[in-house]
Design a protein around this motif. Structure first.
Motif, PDB file in Angstrom:
ATOM      1  N   GLY A 166      26.218 -19.672  -7.738  1.00 24.60           N
ATOM      2  CA  GLY A 166      26.917 -19.153  -6.486  1.00 24.60           C
ATOM      3  C   GLY A 166      27.341 -17.885  -6.814  1.00 24.60           C
ATOM      4  N   ILE A 167      28.105 -17.822  -7.672  1.00 22.44           N
ATOM      5  CA  ILE A 167      28.495 -16.488  -8.123  1.00 22.44           C
ATOM      6  C   ILE A 167      27.621 -15.495  -8.467  1.00 22.44           C
ATOM      7  CG2 ILE A 167      30.005 -15.060  -9.720  1.00 22.44           C
ATOM      8  CD1 ILE A 167      31.480 -17.757 -10.365  1.00 22.44           C
ATOM      9  N   LEU A 168      26.477 -15.817  -9.237  1.00 17.50           N
ATOM     10  CA  LEU A 168      25.470 -14.957  -9.288  1.00 17.50           C
ATOM     11  C   LEU A 168      24.503 -14.360  -7.927  1.00 17.50           C
ATOM     12  CD1 LEU A 168      24.011 -13.759 -11.872  1.00 17.50           C
ATOM     13  CD2 LEU A 168      22.375 -15.466 -11.727  1.00 17.50           C
ATOM     14  N   VAL A 169      24.381 -15.138  -7.237  1.00 12.62           N
ATOM     15  CA  VAL A 169      23.668 -14.887  -6.021  1.00 12.62           C
ATOM     16  C   VAL A 169      24.577 -14.166  -5.150  1.00 12.62           C
ATOM     17  CG1 VAL A 169      23.013 -15.932  -3.592  1.00 12.62           C
ATOM     18  CG2 VAL A 169      22.346 -17.209  -5.649  1.00 12.62           C
ATOM     19  N   PHE A 170      26.023 -14.256  -5.375  1.00  6.81           N
ATOM     20  CA  PHE A 170      26.772 -13.291  -4.465  1.00  6.81           C
ATOM     21  C   PHE A 170      26.539 -11.936  -4.950  1.00  6.81           C
ATOM     22  CE2 PHE A 170      30.885 -10.978  -4.484  1.00  6.81           C
ATOM     23  CZ  PHE A 170      31.208 -10.987  -3.285  1.00  6.81           C
ATOM     24  N   PHE A 171      26.650 -11.825  -6.477  1.00  3.61           N
ATOM     25  CA  PHE A 171      26.642 -10.568  -7.024  1.00  3.61           C
ATOM     26  C   PHE A 171      25.454  -9.869  -7.050  1.00  3.61           C
ATOM     27  CE2 PHE A 171      30.691 -11.902  -8.804  1.00  3.61           C
ATOM     28  CZ  PHE A 171      31.635 -10.567  -8.552  1.00  3.61           C
ATOM     29  N   LEU A 172      24.355 -10.636  -7.018  1.00  2.00           N
ATOM     30  CA  LEU A 172      22.723 -10.154  -7.128  1.00  2.00           C
ATOM     31  C   LEU A 172      22.583  -9.613  -5.694  1.00  2.00           C
ATOM     32  CD1 LEU A 172      20.503 -12.690  -8.935  1.00  2.00           C
ATOM     33  CD2 LEU A 172      21.405 -10.138  -9.583  1.00  2.00           C
ATOM     34  N   ILE A 412      33.366  -8.474 -13.824  1.00  2.00           N
ATOM     35  CA  ILE A 412      32.763  -8.701 -15.133  1.00  2.00           C
ATOM     36  C   ILE A 412      33.037 -10.162 -15.557  1.00  2.00           C
ATOM     37  CG2 ILE A 412      32.759  -8.194 -17.457  1.00  2.00           C
ATOM     38  CD1 ILE A 412      33.681  -5.262 -16.699  1.00  2.00           C
ATOM     39  N   VAL A 413      34.224 -10.306 -15.557  1.00  2.00           N
ATOM     40  CA  VAL A 413      34.779 -11.757 -15.953  1.00  2.00           C
ATOM     41  C   VAL A 413      33.876 -12.827 -15.047  1.00  2.00           C
ATOM     42  CG1 VAL A 413      36.569 -13.751 -16.033  1.00  2.00           C
ATOM     43  CG2 VAL A 413      36.896 -11.092 -16.760  1.00  2.00           C
ATOM     44  N   LEU A 414      33.753 -12.768 -13.941  1.00  2.00           N
ATOM     45  CA  LEU A 414      32.959 -13.629 -12.981  1.00  2.00           C
ATOM     46  C   LEU A 414      31.475 -13.904 -13.295  1.00  2.00           C
ATOM     47  CD1 LEU A 414      34.523 -13.202  -9.326  1.00  2.00           C
ATOM     48  CD2 LEU A 414      34.721 -15.242 -10.952  1.00  2.00           C
ATOM     49  N   PHE A 419      27.070 -16.656 -15.857  1.00  2.00           N
ATOM     50  CA  PHE A 419      25.850 -16.799 -16.577  1.00  2.00           C
ATOM     51  C   PHE A 419      26.035 -17.842 -17.707  1.00  2.00           C
ATOM     52  CE2 PHE A 419      24.399 -12.707 -15.233  1.00  2.00           C
ATOM     53  CZ  PHE A 419      23.035 -13.018 -14.755  1.00  2.00           C
ATOM     54  N   THR A 420      27.232 -17.907 -18.377  1.00  2.00           N
ATOM     55  CA  THR A 420      27.301 -18.836 -19.306  1.00  2.00           C
ATOM     56  C   THR A 420      27.475 -20.345 -18.684  1.00  2.00           C
ATOM     57  OG1 THR A 420      29.317 -17.282 -19.990  1.00  2.00           O
ATOM     58  CG2 THR A 420      29.394 -19.470 -20.935  1.00  2.00           C
ATOM     59  N   PHE A 421      27.972 -20.611 -17.333  1.00  2.00           N
ATOM     60  CA  PHE A 421      27.939 -21.852 -16.684  1.00  2.00           C
ATOM     61  C   PHE A 421      26.433 -22.049 -16.634  1.00  2.00           C
ATOM     62  CE2 PHE A 421      32.217 -21.804 -14.376  1.00  2.00           C
ATOM     63  CZ  PHE A 421      32.901 -22.020 -15.685  1.00  2.00           C
ATOM     64  N   ILE A 422      25.536 -21.152 -16.078  1.00  2.00           N
ATOM     65  CA  ILE A 422      24.440 -21.397 -15.736  1.00  2.00           C
ATOM     66  C   ILE A 422      23.452 -21.829 -16.994  1.00  2.00           C
ATOM     67  CG2 ILE A 422      22.241 -20.511 -15.082  1.00  2.00           C
ATOM     68  CD1 ILE A 422      23.387 -18.683 -13.067  1.00  2.00           C
ATOM     69  N   GLY A 423      23.706 -21.055 -18.179  1.00  2.00           N
ATOM     70  CA  GLY A 423      23.253 -21.225 -19.567  1.00  2.00           C
ATOM     71  C   GLY A 423      23.732 -22.706 -19.918  1.00  2.00           C
ATOM     72  N   MET A 424      24.781 -23.076 -19.913  1.00  2.00           N
ATOM     73  CA  MET A 424      25.077 -24.340 -20.507  1.00  2.00           C
ATOM     74  C   MET A 424      24.736 -25.566 -19.406  1.00  2.00           C
ATOM     75  SD  MET A 424      29.307 -23.441 -21.389  1.00  2.00           S
ATOM     76  CE  MET A 424      29.702 -25.213 -21.576  1.00  2.00           C
ATOM     77  N   ALA A 425      24.777 -25.262 -18.173  1.00  2.00           N
ATOM     78  CA  ALA A 425      24.071 -26.286 -17.259  1.00  2.00           C
ATOM     79  C   ALA A 425      22.775 -26.483 -17.477  1.00  2.00           C
ATOM     80  CB  ALA A 425      24.278 -25.994 -15.905  1.00  2.00           C
TER      81      ALA A 425
ATOM     82  N   GLY B 139      40.176 -21.568 -21.490  1.00  2.00           N
ATOM     83  CA  GLY B 139      39.376 -20.930 -22.452  1.00  2.00           C
ATOM     84  C   GLY B 139      38.382 -20.414 -22.272  1.00  2.00           C
ATOM     85  N   MET B 140      37.574 -20.939 -21.093  1.00  2.00           N
ATOM     86  CA  MET B 140      36.200 -20.113 -20.747  1.00  2.00           C
ATOM     87  C   MET B 140      36.694 -18.803 -20.305  1.00  2.00           C
ATOM     88  SD  MET B 140      33.567 -22.016 -21.355  1.00  2.00           S
ATOM     89  CE  MET B 140      32.265 -21.581 -20.262  1.00  2.00           C
ATOM     90  N   VAL B 141      37.569 -18.936 -19.477  1.00  2.00           N
ATOM     91  CA  VAL B 141      37.826 -17.423 -18.754  1.00  2.00           C
ATOM     92  C   VAL B 141      38.301 -16.288 -19.727  1.00  2.00           C
ATOM     93  CG1 VAL B 141      39.382 -16.336 -17.056  1.00  2.00           C
ATOM     94  CG2 VAL B 141      38.182 -18.573 -16.557  1.00  2.00           C
ATOM     95  N   LEU B 142      39.172 -16.813 -20.576  1.00  2.00           N
ATOM     96  CA  LEU B 142      39.559 -15.889 -21.785  1.00  2.00           C
ATOM     97  C   LEU B 142      38.432 -15.312 -22.534  1.00  2.00           C
ATOM     98  CD1 LEU B 142      42.737 -17.479 -23.149  1.00  2.00           C
ATOM     99  CD2 LEU B 142      42.685 -15.677 -21.630  1.00  2.00           C
ATOM    100  N   TYR B 143      37.384 -16.335 -22.679  1.00  2.00           N
ATOM    101  CA  TYR B 143      36.188 -15.993 -23.601  1.00  2.00           C
ATOM    102  C   TYR B 143      35.360 -14.945 -22.940  1.00  2.00           C
ATOM    103  CZ  TYR B 143      32.739 -17.468 -26.670  1.00  2.00           C
ATOM    104  OH  TYR B 143      31.968 -17.212 -27.683  1.00  2.00           O
ATOM    105  N   ALA B 144      35.420 -15.297 -21.410  1.00  2.00           N
ATOM    106  CA  ALA B 144      34.653 -14.167 -20.776  1.00  2.00           C
ATOM    107  C   ALA B 144      35.177 -12.759 -20.583  1.00  2.00           C
ATOM    108  CB  ALA B 144      34.030 -14.635 -19.498  1.00  2.00           C
TER     109      ALA B 144
END
Lengths: 512, 322
Positions: A166-172, A412-414, A419-425, B139-144
């Motif tokens: 969802g976040i990615l679609v928003f920023f894209l 940037i954080v979002l 991307f991290t969430f998508i990769g992990m999922a 932790g994930m947020v701090l990481y990003a």
């Protein structure tokens, strides 16, 4: 026949890709404020689609080459190969026109009237090629559809993955629709914004309800919102391209290192290890300072400093695949190394490579931000890192002008988190073991991926259960963990790094 | 496994990698586009005599293999040439910047390790609970989060708004302090950069520790400890945590080598006069000899930290040489 779902895909994705490409190439200087007719005119204007000629030449060579290869090898879908050659011809024509036509390549100005027509033709031919491929290979098309459907079904069940998406679609969408959201001319050095009465807002004006001033103004009175929206394009593009390049290098070296045993594999591994210990930021600073600061150099610098992680992960998976029975059989009937690598090894590590790619994108975006923040970014193309650079050197923190600092940082954080969430999922989808581990029911799926952790490891101190945040060390002579193709740990150990690994030594130490 | 063989192998590996990296450092400034002699001069006016002189001092007029030998001779003796922004030997410039970085990195790492581990222990122990979900997501947020951005936010909040801490530097300019007062001022100046530096690692160590605890809790000995009726606290602190610490400590050790990137960002934002700020400044002034030296030091730090981690592991985990 083609499976119906595959057909529907082609019918959906062809116009979608066309739309994305057109939006990416939409001229920057036709603002929405100019009225609908102007926007439509801009959309179909002569200048749309200003690709550099070398991209087109590359496209022509690749598609035509692949098509000819298909014909020569008498592959099943003849029409598909012919269409590919057709695309190659269109690319060649396009490159010829884009390079300045018969008058030579020096023209440089890519202002011809037919760019968008050619782009449309290429995309349509691409759709046709996909269709024809499925006609020639119905079983494989069906399998692809089925696989994708299964992956999506599993992926959908993962809420973190869906949040990331969802976040990615928003920023894209923000990046793609930038020309329609805000005027690019606001980024002009002299374009200070004014309030309703025509009064200049002045430097560091706090946010108000007026659209251009939603995020306030910067040190010279320009709209922060305009910078924010247009920056998303550069940040995302650089991140995606750099990650793609890094993955291609890393995967290539990883496959070579895993597949060739003996001294060849050893040489590749040594190279990877040496690159792995080079601290990336000092190296990137040296390179950026010496090579100059532009868009492509930044991409190349990020790519060459971030590939070793991918190489390691891919190698360990190739080592697993190499021992599989069908490869032994292929070898027994005399297949060449090259054939096995391409036809058997690559398809089997491909999902892992893709999962890694998504995670590398997060790292690449962070790297780009860091380089730009240090003032090594492309001065002509704003990215979120560049915004933070200007905010920093102009003392926004000391004011404090929070409206200038917060938006790019939060974005940037979002995006990195997405991307991290998508990769992990996706990783979890690939590895059933990660999914089944929800024994407690209420378990948080985040990092629930530690096997028995890396305590009983080999002499190399080699690490651990696979997974992104599982401890582990990288070792030089690692044996793969056969149970675990997890695609977790890539990237840079520093900067809060993605250490860890799925590279695990023998229980007794894989040393001797 | 044979102890001597293990150590010899590890040390040889480290030496080999150092040689590779140092050779890369040699090549780096010669494969760059443009004349290295010109690169090694300040930008702007570059009279031909100066270029020639530079060529002489860096032996760029000699054939490549000879240059390579001379480079090694100089590097082994710790000679890196002259910094042209400061007009002093690079070794001298670098030497006086090492201690501030060691202080910053040391304090930051200790903080990150302690906080991250404690957060991770409780998250792993009560997995799935509200505390776990909150800390893991944190932790994930701090990481990003980009380190430097967090640093800017800290300046904005604690230095500009609340005025609890100074915005940067190691000491007030123009104020001479001694004894206790100096220590107090140093701590005040140290707090924000060290905190910023640490925060990037807190998230990582938290997640690693959590994952490690989770794994150890599944092991038989943890079950046994419970079965024999030990209290929850005793199981956690006597049996689970010591076993889970091992891999985490190794990672901390290895990360210690990679601190340079974090140090550059934290030091640049807070004007902390260490190696990181030095490399940032020299990048802006295109002071290549200094950059080269810092790059080499940073690489060697990584390799040495890796080696120490390997050796530590040998002694910490009896199973390695069982």
């Amino acid at each position: 026949m083609i499976p119906r779902r595959y057909r529907n895909w082609v019918l959906f994705w062809t116009p979608f890709i066309w739309l994305v490409l057109e939006l990416l190439m939409y001229p920057k200087d036709v603002p929405l404020a100019a009225g609908l007719s102007a926007v439509l005119k801009g959309f179909f204007s002569a200048r749309i689609g200003s690709y550099p000629p070398w991209v087109l030449v590359l496209g022509a060579l690749l598609t035509a080459g692949f098509g000819i290869l298909g014909l020569v090898r008498k592959s099943k879908a003849r029409a598909f190969s012919l269409t590919l050659i057709g695309i190659g011809v269109v690319f060649a024509l396009w490159a010829f026109l884009a390079g300045g036509g018969a008058s030579g390549w020096s023209a440089g100005e890519n202002v011809i009237a037919y760019n968008w027509v050619l782009q449309t033709i290429v995309v349509l031919l691409g759709g046709a090629a996909a269709w024809l491929w499925a006609l020639g290979n119905p079983e494989r098309a069906e399998l692809t559809v089925w696989n994708t459907h299964q992956v999506w079904k599993l992926y959908r069940a993962n809420w973190q993955g869906m949040v990331g998406l969802g976040i990615l679609v928003f920023f894209l969408s923000m990046a793609l629709l930038a020309p329609f959201l805000i005027d690019h001319a606001l980024l002009d050095p002299n374009a200070q914004i004014t309030d309703a009465s025509g009064q200049l807002l002045g430097p560091y004006h706090p946010p108000t309800l007026s659209y251009y001033n939603w995020f306030g103004t910067d040190q010279v009175g320009q709209s922060v919102l305009a910078q924010f929206i247009w920056s998303s394009r550069i940040s995302l593009t650089v991140g995606l391209l750099a990650a793609l390049m890094s993955t291609v290098i890393g995967a290539g070296i990883g496959i070579a290192a895993g597949f060739y045993g003996g001294w060849q594999g050893e040489v590749w591994m040594r190279l990877t290890d040496a690159f792995l210990v080079i601290p990336w930021l000092p190296l990137a600073m040296v390179l950026a300072a010496a090579w100059g600061q532009n868009f492509f150099m930044i991409i190349i610098i990020i790519a060459i400093t971030s590939w070793p992680g991918t190489a390691r992960v891919v190698r360990s998976d190739v080592l697993r695949v190499r021992e599989l029975q069908f490869i032994e059989r292929a070898r027994a009937i005399g297949s060449s190394n090259w054939h096995i690598m391409r036809k058997h090894a690559l398809p089997n590590v491909m999902p892992l490579i893709f999962a890694n790619l998504v995670l590398v994108v997060a790292i690449a975006i962070l790297s780009e931000t860091t380089l730009s923040f240090l003032g090594l970014g492309d001065p002509l193309n704003f990215s979120w890192g560049t915004m933070l650079h200007y905010a920093w050197v102009n003392g926004a923190a000391g004011l404090p002008a929070w409206w200038y600092l917060l938006p790019p940082g939060i974005a940037i954080v979002l995006v990195v988190l997405a991307f991290t969430f998508i990769g992990m999922a996706y990783d979890e989808v690939l590895d059933p073991k990660l999914r089944k581990r929800e024994d407690s029911g209420a378990e948080n799926r985040f990092t629930a991926r530690g096997e028995a952790p890396a305590v009983a490891m080999g002499g190399a101190g080699a690490g651990g259960g696979g997974g992104m945040f599982t401890p582990g060390q990288q070792t030089d002579d690692a044996m793969p963990d056969f149970n675990k193709p997890a695609g977790g740990s890539i990237g840079r150990p520093e900067g809060g790094g993605w250490v860890g690994g799925h590279i695990k030594d023998d229980e007794e130490g894989g040393e001797e | 496994m044979d102890k001597r063989r293990y150590f010899v192998r590890k040390i040889l590996n480290a030496v080999l990698t150092i040689i590779l990296v140092a050779s890369f450092n040699f090549a780096l400034f010669r494969i760059l586009p443009g004349d290295p002699a010109r690169l090694l001069l300040p930008k702007g006016k570059q009279p031909p005599e100066a270029v020639e002189k530079q060529r002489k001092t860096f032996n760029l007029d000699k054939p490549m293999w000879q240059q390579f030998g001379l480079y090694w001779g100089d590097t082994l003796r710790g000679r890196f040439g002259m910094s042209f922004s400061e007009k002093r030997p690079v070794t001298e410039v670098v030497a006086e910047r090492i201690w501030p970085t060691v202080l910053l990195v040391g304090v930051g790492t200790i903080f990150a390790t302690v906080v991250g581990m404690i957060l991770g222990v409780f998250a792993g122990w009560r997995r799935g609970g509200a505390y776990d979900v909150v800390t893991t997501n944190l932790g994930m947020v701090l990481y990003a989060m980009p380190t430097f951005w967090f640093g800017l936010l800290m300046i904005m909040l604690f230095a500009t708004k609340l005025r609890w801490f100074p915005t940067g530097r190691m000491e007030e300019p123009g104020v001479e302090l001694h004894g206790l007062a100096y220590g107090q001022s140093l701590l005040r100046h140290l707090f924000l950069p060290a905190f910023t530096f640490a925060i990037a690692y807190v998230g990582e160590y938290e997640l690693i520790m959590r994952s490690s605890i989770t794994g150890v809790m599944k092991e038989d000995f943890a079950l046994t400890a419970r079965a024999k009726g030990l209290s929850e606290n005793a199981v956690l602190w006597r049996h689970v945590v010591p076993n889970a610490m091992l891999p985490t400590v190794t990672i901390v050790m290895m990360n210690l080598g990679f601190v340079m990137s974090g140090a550059i960002l934290a030091e640049a934002v807070f004007n902390w006069p260490g190696l990181g700020l030095l490399s940032y400044d020299s990048m802006q002034k295109r002071d290549y000899p200094v950059m080269q030296a810092v790059f080499l030091i940073a690489s060697i730090a990584v390799i040495v930290a890796n080696l120490i981690a390997d050796i530590m592991y040998y002694y910490l985990d009896p199973r390695v040489h069982a």
